[in-house]
Design a protein around this motif. Structure first.
Motif, short mmCIF file in Angstrom:
data_model
loop_
_atom_site.label_atom_id
_atom_site.label_comp_id
_atom_site.label_asym_id
_atom_site.label_seq_id
_atom_site.Cartn_x
_atom_site.Cartn_y
_atom_site.Cartn_z
N LEU B 163 0.83 -1.21 0.00
CA LEU B 163 0.00 0.00 0.00
C LEU B 163 0.86 1.25 0.00
O LEU B 163 0.51 2.26 -0.61
N ALA B 164 2.00 1.18 0.71
CA ALA B 164 2.85 2.37 0.86
C ALA B 164 3.76 2.58 -0.34
O ALA B 164 4.33 3.66 -0.50
N ALA B 165 3.91 1.55 -1.18
CA ALA B 165 4.91 1.60 -2.25
C ALA B 165 4.81 2.80 -3.19
O ALA B 165 5.84 3.28 -3.66
N PRO B 166 3.59 3.32 -3.49
CA PRO B 166 3.56 4.49 -4.40
C PRO B 166 4.32 5.70 -3.87
O PRO B 166 4.79 6.52 -4.66
N GLN B 167 4.45 5.84 -2.56
CA GLN B 167 5.19 6.98 -2.01
C GLN B 167 6.66 6.60 -1.90
O GLN B 167 7.15 6.24 -0.82
#
Lengths: 237, 230
Positions: B163-167
């Motif tokens: 979930l955090a990977a885009p940032q």
């Protein structure tokens, strides 16, 4: 920039969901509350005047005793599984998250007791038209109790005898709540008695107690979330 | 509350180091675990934090997440120094600790949703399903957290990383991620971390012994002279 309230709402929603999925905690507090408030009138006999006189104290003591064990457990599960750690590393201010948790605890722990109180009030001969005032005092005082309980629960995190520790912290701090709360409900009773005896206008002696309790609530609303947050940060260190 | 200029990735300056550590010292229980540590990590780099039990791996990661005070020196993540505003610094990291931070009384989806909002991520139902799919646990989406096995709970915790990977500006601090995972999950996690670093993300992974990924840097704790890494 996403609102810092969003995580707060998420915590509220999660806690209420958990509580509804496993209503055991709510029901045990509620049944304890009902037990105290039904056993006392049974034990004291049927003197309605006497019962009405002690009703405010009994109801308040029952609220405090029924909510204490649940307050003690407010953070233990989150501490053990690392949820508190994730709250601490969240960009959202910890004090805000704690305020969200405290307000949710009020809904989960205090609100059921407040809603049950009218039924029990009738057993003590509290007439129905006084109930609005009594509920107001219980709701407001209950918020004080949760604010105090959260601080105590956070401070006792990590201690093995956390139950005793919490009780020791909560007891002196909640004295003012008990005093103003009992005096307030008693004042509602006298207000109504005098209003009935004379012209019908309420004298409003309970308003003063309500304002004192309100002032206490405001002080605790400012004080408790940061203290709770700091205590949790310390326990997670 | 004024928006932090660091939050939005487009304002992110990549001129500085992702992580800069100068003369860092940390103590735990009266023991000095880290002394005079200098370290630079840039965008796209992966660091392996190695050491025996009790050598200070968790202390180091929790120190970078400001959960434990450092005794000396300073560090900066994306130029945000350790004494900066709490929320500004926390927007630069993702911490996956030893504990899985699963909400026992919730189902997997709801638990992840809370975790995502604590990470300041706005996520949709599809993203959650995609994250669970990435860790091979789509079937668990509606199961209660407390009914899962240790490995499954760990997979749920690690799907927060998906979930955090885009940032990609956030430094991943992952404490012993390979514990309790089976081979399939380990390779899924390795894929995830490799992809993250490929897109400019930076991660620190702790562990002892075998590391299934090829790190750009290795910091070994517990041996006395620590010197400069990278």
């Amino acid at each position: 920039m996403r609102g810092m309230f969003q995580p707060c709402f998420a915590i509220m929603l999660a806690d209420i969901r958990s509580a509804l999925r496993y209503p055991g905690d709510i029901l045990s507090g509620l049944s304890f509350f009902i037990m105290i408030t039904t056993l006392v009138p049974l034990g004291l006999g049927s003197d309605q005047g006497e019962l009405a006189r002690i009703a405010p104290a009994i109801i308040w003591i029952a609220v405090m005793l029924a909510s204490l064990p649940q307050m003690d457990r407010l953070f233990t599960r989150h501490a053990k599984n690392g949820v508190l750690e994730q709250m601490l590393v969240s960009p959202a201010p910890m004090a805000m998250l704690m305020l969200a948790k405290i307000l949710t605890a009020w809904v989960i722990i205090i609100l059921p007791l407040v809603l049950a109180a009218p039924v029990l009030g009738l057993m003590f001969g509290l007439p129905f038209h006084m109930l609005a005032g009594v509920l107001g005092f219980l709701a407001m005082g209950g918020l004080c109790l949760v604010l105090i309980g959260a601080m105590a629960a956070a401070l006792s995190l990590g201690s093995r005898q956390s139950g005793i520790f919490t009780a020791i912290i909560v007891l002196p701090l909640s004295m003012p709540v008990l005093i103003f709360g009992v005096a307030g409900i008693s004042a509602i009773q006298t207000d109504h008695a005098m209003a009935g005896a004379s012209t019908g206008a309420s004298t409003g002696a309970s308003t003063g107690h309500m304002m004192l309790l309100g002032a206490l609530t405001l002080v605790l609303l400012v004080l408790s979330p940061p203290v709770t947050a700091a205590a949790i940060r310390f326990s997670e260190e | 509350m004024t928006p932090s200029p660091i939050h939005h990735p487009s304002v992110q300056s990549d001129t500085g180091n992702r992580l800069r550590i100068d003369d860092l010292a940390m103590m735990r229980g009266g023991m000095s675990l880290i002394e005079a540590l200098h370290l630079r990590l840039d965008a796209g780099q992966l660091m392996f934090l190695r050491g025996a039990n009790g050598s200070g791996k968790t202390t180091f990661l929790r120190g970078l997440a400001r959960l434990i005070p450092i005794t000396q020196g300073q560090f900066a993540i994306n130029g945000i120094i350790n004494t900066a505003d709490q929320s500004a610094l926390m927007r630069q990291i993702i911490l996956i600790g030893h504990r899985n931070a699963g909400l026992e009384h919730l189902n997997v989806t709801d638990s992840l949703r809370l975790m995502a909002s604590l990470m300041d991520m706005d996520i949709s139902q599809q993203q959650i399903i995609a994250a669970l799919d990435h860790m091979g646990i789509t079937a668990l989406a509606h199961r209660q957290m407390n009914q899962l096995s240790a490995g499954q709970q760990r997979r749920v915790a690690l799907s927060r990383l998906v979930l955090a990977a885009p940032q990609t500006h956030r430094l991943w601090l992952i404490d012993e991620p390979f514990n309790a995972l089976d081979d399939a999950a380990i390779s899924q996690l390795c894929d995830l971390i490799t992809t993250y670093c490929h897109h400019g993300g930076t991660a620190i992974i702790s562990g002892h012994g075998h590391m299934p990924l090829r790190p750009d840097a290795t910091l070994t704790l517990g041996t006395k002279p620590q010197g400069v890494v990278t």
